[in-house]
Each structure stands twice: as structure tokens, then as C-alpha cells.
Design an enzyme around this catalytic site. Sequence first.
Site, short mmCIF file in Angstrom:
data_model
loop_
_atom_site.label_atom_id
_atom_site.label_comp_id
_atom_site.label_asym_id
_atom_site.label_seq_id
_atom_site.Cartn_x
_atom_site.Cartn_y
_atom_site.Cartn_z
N ASN A 140 -6.68 0.25 -2.79
CA ASN A 140 -7.57 0.80 -1.75
C ASN A 140 -7.10 2.19 -1.33
O ASN A 140 -6.92 2.50 -0.17
CB ASN A 140 -7.67 -0.13 -0.54
CG ASN A 140 -6.38 -0.24 0.23
OD1 ASN A 140 -5.31 -0.04 -0.34
ND2 ASN A 140 -6.47 -0.56 1.51
N HIS A 152 0.86 -1.19 0.00
CA HIS A 152 0.00 0.00 0.00
C HIS A 152 0.89 1.23 0.00
O HIS A 152 1.58 1.50 0.98
CB HIS A 152 -0.91 0.00 1.22
CG HIS A 152 -1.81 -1.21 1.29
ND1 HIS A 152 -3.06 -1.24 0.70
CD2 HIS A 152 -1.61 -2.44 1.80
CE1 HIS A 152 -3.60 -2.43 0.89
NE2 HIS A 152 -2.73 -3.19 1.55
N LEU A 153 0.89 1.93 -1.12
CA LEU A 153 1.75 3.10 -1.22
C LEU A 153 0.94 4.39 -1.01
O LEU A 153 1.47 5.48 -1.13
CB LEU A 153 2.49 3.12 -2.56
CG LEU A 153 3.42 1.91 -2.77
CD1 LEU A 153 4.09 1.96 -4.13
CD2 LEU A 153 4.49 1.85 -1.68
N ARG A 154 -0.35 4.18 -0.71
CA ARG A 154 -1.23 5.32 -0.39
C ARG A 154 -1.24 6.34 -1.53
O ARG A 154 -2.08 6.32 -2.35
CB ARG A 154 -0.84 5.98 0.93
CG ARG A 154 -0.67 4.99 2.08
CD ARG A 154 -1.95 4.26 2.42
NE ARG A 154 -1.77 3.42 3.62
CZ ARG A 154 -2.49 2.33 3.85
NH1 ARG A 154 -3.42 1.94 3.00
NH2 ARG A 154 -2.30 1.64 4.94
N HIS A 178 -8.76 -10.74 -1.17
CA HIS A 178 -8.58 -10.48 0.27
C HIS A 178 -9.67 -11.29 0.96
O HIS A 178 -10.85 -10.97 0.86
CB HIS A 178 -8.73 -8.98 0.52
CG HIS A 178 -8.86 -8.58 1.96
ND1 HIS A 178 -7.87 -7.93 2.64
CD2 HIS A 178 -9.88 -8.72 2.83
CE1 HIS A 178 -8.27 -7.69 3.89
NE2 HIS A 178 -9.49 -8.16 4.03
N ASP A 227 2.23 -6.73 2.27
CA ASP A 227 1.06 -6.00 2.78
C ASP A 227 1.50 -4.76 3.56
O ASP A 227 0.87 -4.37 4.56
CB ASP A 227 0.16 -6.90 3.65
CG ASP A 227 -1.25 -6.31 3.82
OD1 ASP A 227 -1.54 -5.27 3.18
OD2 ASP A 227 -2.04 -6.88 4.60
N HIS A 269 0.66 3.80 8.29
CA HIS A 269 -0.35 4.64 8.95
C HIS A 269 0.40 5.65 9.79
O HIS A 269 1.31 5.30 10.53
CB HIS A 269 -1.25 3.79 9.85
CG HIS A 269 -2.17 2.89 9.10
ND1 HIS A 269 -3.24 3.37 8.37
CD2 HIS A 269 -2.16 1.56 8.92
CE1 HIS A 269 -3.86 2.35 7.81
NE2 HIS A 269 -3.22 1.23 8.12
N PHE A 280 -6.04 -0.93 10.88
CA PHE A 280 -5.28 -2.16 10.69
C PHE A 280 -4.05 -1.88 9.83
O PHE A 280 -4.13 -1.06 8.91
CB PHE A 280 -6.13 -3.20 9.95
CG PHE A 280 -7.26 -3.77 10.76
CD1 PHE A 280 -7.03 -4.77 11.69
CD2 PHE A 280 -8.57 -3.34 10.56
CE1 PHE A 280 -8.08 -5.33 12.41
CE2 PHE A 280 -9.62 -3.89 11.29
CZ PHE A 280 -9.38 -4.89 12.21
N GLY A 281 -2.96 -2.57 10.07
CA GLY A 281 -1.84 -2.52 9.13
C GLY A 281 -0.51 -2.19 9.77
O GLY A 281 -0.45 -1.54 10.81
#
Lengths: 434, 322
Positions: free
Chosen positions: A89, A58-60, A176, A302, A306, A320-321
Site C-alpha cells: 500500500n 509498511h516500509l513506505r 486485510h 503491521d 506516520h 491509522f497505524g
Amino acid sequence: MDTTGLVEADLVVDPKGIVAAISKEINVNELPVDISSIVQVEAGGSVIMPPFVDMHCHLRAIVQISEDYESGCRAAAKGGFGYLMSMPNTDPATDSVDSVLKARTLISNSETMGVKVEIASAITKGRNGVKPVDFESLIRNQVRYFTDDGSGINDREVMQTAIRTLEGTDCILAQHLEEKSAFDSGIMNLGDVSTKLGLAGISKNAEVLMLARDIELLSLNSVKYHAMHLSVAESVELVKKAKDSGLKLTCEVTPHHLFFDETELLSLDPNFKVNPPLRPYADVVALRQGLLDKTIDVIATDHAPHRAATKEMPIETAPFGMLGLQTAFSAAFTSLLDNKDLNSLNDCANELTVVMRAMSLNPRRILGLDDGTVVKGEKANFVLINPMKNMVQTHGDIESRSQNSPYLGRKLRGSIEYLFLEGESILMDGKLTK
Amino acid sequence: MVNFIDIEKFTADELLEVAELAENYKNFDLNSPIFLNNRDKIVALIFLENSTRTRISFEIAAKKLGLTVIGFDSEKSSLEKGETIKDTVLTLKALGVNAIVLRASSASSVNQVSKWVDIPVINAGNAMRSHPTQAMGDFVTIREAISQGRFKSENINSFDDFSKLKIGIVGDIIHSRVARSLGELFERFGAKTYLIGPEELLPKFDIGFRVEGITDDFKTCLPELDIIIALRIQLERLTEPLLVNPIFYRERYGITGSLLESAKPSTLFMHPGPQVRDLEIDSDIIDSDRSLILKQVENSIYSRMAVLTKTMGLEIDGINNL
């Protein structure tokens, strides 16, 4: 090449980034380069592998401040990665040609340290599991990876539609696994630890039920299905049976599910809140075994940044994460060694081979990338690892814009020392070159 | 003793020291001027979840110690304006607060706060996890009952016999932080803990302390028990409606007159409060001398005084020599 897939040799990369020699014994005077320009690296006891490929991070980016393509790629480079599959996402979700093109523009305007970033698309509009995306136009625009990661496709018909639409293509449909009814509003694994802490639990059925359903659907139509972040023993068992019965599917495990078990939550530290949750030790053992016996194809991070203010919220509301790119190799390698003493490279040849297969060779094969073999005369493209060197991650080491690493202060074995991507030196002596 | 968060983090000796100090406080003239030295020390009571008795009990405990008390609840604070708990406690620390008493609806907040500030942090109840000062007050109450000879008929004559006690916790176990803290405490001192209630309110996994028995059959278990601790059904924590109806609950798990007939004459009753009269426990039992409920309330003050003293390192001349 012996059975482990490891070859012993010296290697020379010339100043232009070309592999000038690979040989058991290199006579520097016979090299076709000016030897005064060669920096010699004492890499005895080290190994090289094709750069790692992360099928799940997740590189946002877009507007999120927890990570961007630059910080994410710096973290990836430090972790020995050359290729990342960026999850859709984002906010808003990456679910259209427009959003994919926008992300690609952002990537091409970013300093990615030579790390290639590919964009995955959602399976459904807004990732809400209802209306499928416009697969055709996305495929026309070279999107090859589809997932609603962060949510599972709960509606059987929607999943079946996605499978049928992608049947016969070279696209990957990644799930997922999260059956909503069994997930409840859980925070951690449902079991002894959640009961002791009085925290709402997530049943393993959330994963297992959906995986069983998907396997059933795969027996009707064939697609390149990939089960993401397996976390429980039953899932490994299901995949094994499905593969034995001839179904074509692949699956992944994260370094943190190999490294940690649910007892970490006893600290009530939200940095250990992750989805799927950390599971009991018996599941950890089953996941390691699944990797060793090739049931599990891939280790994927994954990586989920955050920012501190959100991970400092109460554990019930914190997101989560956890971070994973920088520590992926060492965490996976450490977990497979399982406290084994290392006196020489031979003592860990098997573990190294397993990690190379799961972090480089298999993801390359699944994503249809080159196999990454180091060839004389070609541009240097490899990661160099010192398996004997330990590392302890500190806040200062973290390249991400977020600090939510669960490995801070833990002793990890094996260290990423050098990374060459397309002939360019990205990492020298564990430090980024720019 | 820096913080006071979970009973299981302390040794039997440490817990005994707290209980003995509480008992000393109980026998001490609290109007004595020796407590005046504490006026420059400030305790912040942060209550982020509704509470009446615990909050008042802490306030009285702190005031009896001569401490300066500032109250604080989320509705009237910057937390409502989006400030994080971290910023709130860092601000309080900067303002010169010397200790924090925290009640939170989150299980993790008290642990997190204890890492962010280097002043004592005392857990006044964190979600369903722990309520250690309640457990300490109840511990003192049970010790008192033993020393008063209430269990003589069972050959339990002094604290040395504590491990002979059979204690039943009845009702909503799964949502109860009190049950968890009491269970951890009873395990430390060897007493046998029985968990009793309708199946849906009993733990389905290991609850984290030693349990002698776990059953939905109160009637069978009852004649064995020396102490019965009734718990309130925490309707506010239920994620699904309760299957058991109140009439059935009272019949099977309520502490009623007819139930009393099959208990030993020495059996005593406790309730951490707030109790629902005539559902969990009948009024005439609450008001009888078989009930320790008001003693629990009283002893909670002395236990909290002891916890504040130990964590804040208060030096009070003479008290330890009593």
C-alpha cells in the site's frame, strides 16, 4: 531438546562469523580459533532464536518521508528481525512487475543492515478491490505474497477470482479483513469507550463477516490463505473451527493487539488509532489464548510509520497505524507473561517458545524460508535475547523516521541484545554495529 | 486546577469550589476595580466549530474579569492555510497568550493542545465528548433552584439533598457532549440521571457515567422527574437520516403543555440551547417560570469566570471571603 523447544548450551562465533562451537560445556582451548580474538559475552540466562521474520510491515519508501528501507531495516534489526515482507500500500500502489522491480532496485541500493526485504504485491490494481493484478507476470518475477492490505477485498467475486487464480501455486493470498459496510467511518472499536468519547466506532463485524465469507470460499477452492491482524475473539473462534474442519489457512496477530486494549483511546492520543482498532480486554485475552493454543500461527508487526505532523492531527483525521518493529518481541513477550514474576528462564520457557514459534519458525515455514536452526560450522544467524532485562522505549531509541510508537514510556520485558545475520554482527549489546 | 477539559477528571470538592466561586461572582459588584489587575493577562478564544452563545459567554466572562480577550476562528486564521493546530497554539503561546479556550469539532484537539502548551487550556466543547463549562453553569442553576426552595414539596431543601434529585435528559443523547458532561457531574453528586429519547438517539453501549434508567418511553418516566433537560437534535452530526419524524418526535419527546399535566407541579425545565421552539420545547413553557433556560445562560457566565479564575490562578482580593 525438551518439550519447550529450548536447549541449554554455550555458543562460540568465530571472527569470521562462523558458529565454531555449540555445546553444554565448551573448552576454549580446544576451539579451532585464536581465542585472543574472541569477545566473550556474558549471556547466561539469555536465549537465542532464529532471526525474526515479519510477514507484515509498511516500509513506505518510494517518495514517502515517514520511513525508507534504511530506517525501516535499522528498526527491524534492533527488533531482532532478519526478513521483512513489505506491504504494497505504497503511493502509488505496488501492483505491477514494474513497481516491484523499482522497489527491489531501491532496496538493493539501500543499506539494509543485512535484513532481507521482500516485496508483496497488491491483489487488485491500485488496491481498489476491482480489477485483479497480472498475477502471472508477477509470479514469473518471483512475487509470492499478495494482499490489498489497508483495504479488504469486499467484492466476493474478485476474491473468488484471486483464490482460483492462485490455487495450486505456492503464493500467499493475505486478507486485510475489513467489510466496508460494517467499518463505517469508524475511528476506534465500537463499544463502551467509543460511546463514552462520542467517537464513531468500528464494529467487530467488519472483521468477522469477511473472515466468515473467506472461509466459505476456501471450502470451494484451496489456496495458501493468510488472515492478517486478527483483533477479535470471534475471529480466533472462526479460524479454530476452520482449521479443525481441515481447511488450510494461517493467521496472524499484532503485538499491539496482544498488548493494548481499547481503553488506551481514553487518552484521545492518535498514536493509539490503528486499524483494526484496539479491542476490549476480553478480545485481548482471546488473542493471547489463540496464540498459546496454536490457533494463531504468526505474530506480525503491521509496523506503520506516520510522521509526527499527521499523528498530531485531530484523532478523527489522523491516519491509522503505529510503529512496531523495534518493540515486537518485547511487547508480545510482556503480554504473554501477563505480569508473571520471573526468577529464572524456566519460568518463561513456554512464553519464549510461543513467541519463537510465532515470530520465527511459523513465518519461515509459511513463507518457505529455511528453518533458521543454528548449526556448527555454518554462518551465525540468530538473535540473542535477554528475557530478564526490562526496557523502556524513549524517542531517542527509535530508528524509524517516524516517532509514532505507542510503547513510549511503557515498561517492556525482554530485550534484544545481539543479532547475527549471515555471519555478520548487526546488533551488539542492543546497539547497531553501523 | 491546571486545565478544565472533562468533568470526570475532577473531585466533587474541586467542582464545588468552582460552583461556589461562580456563586460568589454572581453576588459581587463586577464593576469593582479589583479586576483591573488582570489586564495584562490574555485569553485566546479559539473557536474551530460554530458557536454563538458559548463564545459570547466566554468573552463576557473574561471581560468581566478584566482579562484581555483575543478572538480567533478558523475561517480567518492560518489554520485555513494549512497550519496545524499545534503550530497555531505554539504561536499564540509565543505571542504571550496566558490561557486558551478551545471549541473544536474534534474530540481530541483540546487534550492534544493541553500537552503541547504549558498554559491553561479550557474546553469550550469538543465534538460529542464534553462541554464542562456548560455543565458547571447548569449545576449552579440547579443549586440556585434548590436554595430558592423550588423542590421543597419533594423534601429537597438544601444542596445536601442533591442526591435525591431525579433528572431526565431528553432527546438526542448520543450526539450530546452536554449530556455526557452533565451525566458525569450528576454522578459525582449522586443525583439520579435518566436518559430518554427515541431508540436511535440513545446510547447502545455504556456511556461512561451512572444511569438510573434509559428509555424511549418518556410518558411513563416523566411523573418521577424533578428536572427535565431537553436537548436539540443535532442534525449536523447524523450520519444517517433520522428515522423519527418531527411530528412523532414532538408528540413523544417534546416538552409540551399536555405533557406538563403529568409532571409534578415542582418539575423544572432546562435546555442548554440553542433550542428549537415548539419542537423540543413549547414556547409558552420556555417563557414560563418553570423554565430555567435564561438562568442557565446567565449562570454560564459566572461559571466560566470561576473556571478562568481557577485555571489561570487569578488572584482577586476579597472575592473568596464573600
